[in-house]
Design a protein around this motif. Sequence first.
Motif, mmCIF file in Angstrom:
data_model
loop_
_atom_site.group_PDB
_atom_site.id
_atom_site.type_symbol
_atom_site.label_atom_id
_atom_site.label_comp_id
_atom_site.label_asym_id
_atom_site.label_seq_id
_atom_site.Cartn_x
_atom_site.Cartn_y
_atom_site.Cartn_z
ATOM 1 N N LEU A 67 5.078 101.027 26.930
ATOM 2 C CA LEU A 67 4.825 99.855 27.763
ATOM 3 C C LEU A 67 4.769 100.329 29.214
ATOM 4 O O LEU A 67 5.801 100.631 29.816
ATOM 5 N N VAL A 68 3.564 100.391 29.749
ATOM 6 C CA VAL A 68 3.377 100.976 31.078
ATOM 7 C C VAL A 68 3.306 99.926 32.177
ATOM 8 O O VAL A 68 3.213 100.278 33.352
ATOM 9 N N LYS A 69 3.316 98.664 31.825
ATOM 10 C CA LYS A 69 3.315 97.621 32.849
ATOM 11 C C LYS A 69 4.250 96.500 32.427
ATOM 12 O O LYS A 69 4.722 96.458 31.288
ATOM 13 N N ASP A 70 4.521 95.574 33.342
ATOM 14 C CA ASP A 70 5.521 94.543 33.091
ATOM 15 C C ASP A 70 5.108 93.556 32.008
ATOM 16 O O ASP A 70 5.916 93.169 31.175
ATOM 17 N N ARG A 71 3.861 93.126 32.030
ATOM 18 C CA ARG A 71 3.410 92.101 31.085
ATOM 19 C C ARG A 71 2.303 92.682 30.206
ATOM 20 O O ARG A 71 1.139 92.717 30.593
ATOM 21 N N THR A 72 2.702 93.155 29.025
ATOM 22 C CA THR A 72 1.765 93.737 28.072
ATOM 23 C C THR A 72 1.624 92.794 26.882
ATOM 24 O O THR A 72 2.620 92.323 26.334
ATOM 25 N N THR A 73 0.391 92.516 26.481
ATOM 26 C CA THR A 73 0.154 91.566 25.404
ATOM 27 C C THR A 73 0.000 92.271 24.066
ATOM 28 O O THR A 73 -0.270 93.480 23.992
ATOM 29 N N LEU A 74 0.136 91.483 23.009
ATOM 30 C CA LEU A 74 -0.076 91.983 21.662
ATOM 31 C C LEU A 74 -1.486 92.532 21.499
ATOM 32 O O LEU A 74 -1.693 93.559 20.834
ATOM 33 N N ASP A 111 4.042 75.023 17.915
ATOM 34 C CA ASP A 111 5.055 75.986 18.356
ATOM 35 C C ASP A 111 4.572 76.896 19.473
ATOM 36 O O ASP A 111 5.245 77.835 19.838
ATOM 37 N N ILE A 112 3.385 76.629 20.040
ATOM 38 C CA ILE A 112 2.897 77.439 21.154
ATOM 39 C C ILE A 112 3.644 77.070 22.433
ATOM 40 O O ILE A 112 3.803 75.899 22.749
ATOM 41 N N LYS A 113 4.097 78.088 23.158
ATOM 42 C CA LYS A 113 4.862 77.869 24.385
ATOM 43 C C LYS A 113 4.066 78.400 25.571
ATOM 44 O O LYS A 113 3.309 79.353 25.437
ATOM 45 N N PRO A 114 4.242 77.807 26.749
ATOM 46 C CA PRO A 114 3.529 78.302 27.935
ATOM 47 C C PRO A 114 3.849 79.759 28.195
ATOM 48 O O PRO A 114 4.959 80.221 27.977
ATOM 49 N N LEU A 133 -3.866 82.993 22.631
ATOM 50 C CA LEU A 133 -3.897 83.709 23.909
ATOM 51 C C LEU A 133 -3.001 83.058 24.958
ATOM 52 O O LEU A 133 -2.598 83.715 25.921
ATOM 53 N N SER A 134 -2.721 81.762 24.815
ATOM 54 C CA SER A 134 -1.853 81.068 25.767
ATOM 55 C C SER A 134 -0.435 80.909 25.238
ATOM 56 O O SER A 134 0.389 80.250 25.871
ATOM 57 N N ASP A 135 -0.144 81.536 24.112
ATOM 58 C CA ASP A 135 1.190 81.471 23.518
ATOM 59 C C ASP A 135 2.089 82.509 24.184
ATOM 60 O O ASP A 135 1.724 83.681 24.312
ATOM 61 N N SER A 136 3.266 82.097 24.612
ATOM 62 C CA SER A 136 4.179 83.018 25.304
ATOM 63 C C SER A 136 4.596 84.188 24.426
ATOM 64 O O SER A 136 4.921 85.267 24.920
ATOM 65 N N ARG A 137 4.583 84.009 23.117
ATOM 66 C CA ARG A 137 5.050 85.061 22.211
ATOM 67 C C ARG A 137 4.093 86.240 22.145
ATOM 68 O O ARG A 137 4.436 87.281 21.569
ATOM 69 N N ILE A 138 2.904 86.108 22.715
ATOM 70 C CA ILE A 138 1.932 87.194 22.662
ATOM 71 C C ILE A 138 2.322 88.344 23.587
ATOM 72 O O ILE A 138 1.827 89.452 23.460
ATOM 73 N N PHE A 139 3.249 88.100 24.528
ATOM 74 C CA PHE A 139 3.750 89.168 25.390
ATOM 75 C C PHE A 139 4.837 89.941 24.648
ATOM 76 O O PHE A 139 5.811 89.362 24.179
ATOM 77 N N VAL A 140 4.654 91.254 24.544
ATOM 78 C CA VAL A 140 5.592 92.073 23.787
ATOM 79 C C VAL A 140 6.766 92.481 24.666
ATOM 80 O O VAL A 140 6.689 92.456 25.897
ATOM 81 N N GLN A 141 7.847 92.870 24.002
ATOM 82 C CA GLN A 141 9.071 93.281 24.677
ATOM 83 C C GLN A 141 9.483 94.657 24.177
ATOM 84 O O GLN A 141 9.016 95.115 23.129
ATOM 85 N N ASN A 142 10.361 95.305 24.902
ATOM 86 C CA ASN A 142 10.819 96.628 24.524
ATOM 87 C C ASN A 142 11.435 96.618 23.125
ATOM 88 O O ASN A 142 12.195 95.725 22.769
ATOM 89 N N ASP A 143 11.073 97.635 22.341
ATOM 90 C CA ASP A 143 11.583 97.849 20.977
ATOM 91 C C ASP A 143 11.070 96.823 19.969
ATOM 92 O O ASP A 143 11.590 96.750 18.849
ATOM 93 N N ASP A 144 10.062 96.024 20.332
ATOM 94 C CA ASP A 144 9.426 95.153 19.348
ATOM 95 C C ASP A 144 8.783 96.007 18.252
ATOM 96 O O ASP A 144 8.315 97.123 18.500
ATOM 97 N N ASP A 203 8.392 86.573 14.942
ATOM 98 C CA ASP A 203 7.341 85.657 15.367
ATOM 99 C C ASP A 203 6.074 85.990 14.601
ATOM 100 O O ASP A 203 5.704 87.156 14.467
ATOM 101 N N LYS A 204 5.388 84.960 14.091
ATOM 102 C CA LYS A 204 4.140 85.144 13.356
ATOM 103 C C LYS A 204 3.004 84.550 14.183
ATOM 104 O O LYS A 204 3.040 83.376 14.538
ATOM 105 N N LEU A 205 1.997 85.384 14.474
ATOM 106 C CA LEU A 205 0.891 84.958 15.314
ATOM 107 C C LEU A 205 -0.422 85.012 14.549
ATOM 108 O O LEU A 205 -0.652 85.921 13.742
ATOM 109 N N ASP A 206 -1.277 84.051 14.824
ATOM 110 C CA ASP A 206 -2.591 83.942 14.200
ATOM 111 C C ASP A 206 -3.653 84.340 15.224
ATOM 112 O O ASP A 206 -3.958 83.577 16.142
#
Length: 260
Positions: A159-166, A34-37, A207-218, A197-200
């Motif tokens: 969130l101070v930048k566009d692409r912030t990771t978990l 289930d890992i996405k680019p 680290l290469s999973d698209s879901r690791i990038f957080v979104q507003n109000d997550d 989303d559940k991450l290990d």
Amino acid sequence: MRRLLILWFASVLLASCSNKQDQYLFERKEAAADIKPADTIANITNYHIRPQDILQITNVQNNRSIIDQQAGAGSAQAGQSLQTTGENGNNNYTVDDDGTIGLPALGRIQIAGLTRTEARKRIEDLYGKELKHPLLEVKIVNLKVTVAGEVKSPGNVPLVKDRTTLIEVIGEAGGLTEKANEKMVKIIRTNQHAKVDKLDLSNINTLSDSRIFVQNDDIIYVLQNKKAVRNNNLQNLSLVIQPFLLLVNTALIIYTFARR
């Protein structure tokens, strides 16, 4: 009977005083179906501005607020005469319920529905009719995620930048506690009908999973590991049984003295 009671108390005490468990982050390397680019994630880059969002608009060329065009001032003069003209004397502007913001010399302009980049371009184009090559920076300063569970400093993380990771968010929250389960970190996407989303984090491929990038109000929730859950259950059990054991122990003492 008394020996059994002593042994039981000793086992509960040892279980509750367990040693700190080390975290094993990114030590495993396992393929996950289930890992996405990473370039497919919907992140702050394509976040669309909404009413009540707060925009910070700064003139990059002069490190000040946006341009305050004085009445009758020429373009060159206006470009050199910058004032702090945002709300409450700063360069923050709240998007109104009708989707507009009020800007100096421009009045109210429609901004809701645009991305940050689109909003910057629109404002630069409008000021560009009077000034030569305006260079502005637009930030959305009210975006945040909420971190809860087994982190050292739970709460809201901006969130101070566009692409912030978990990983960055957990770092801002002080990191994982000794009770954290690094294999089970939940991200509740409130903007996607409460999708979870559940991450290990023990798997380096995460680290290469698209879901690791957080979104507003997550909402990020770090669960407890098995050892912490077991210790909590034992402690709860001891609290329930303790009055009964006290009663039994008292009865044994009375019985012992009665036989003497």
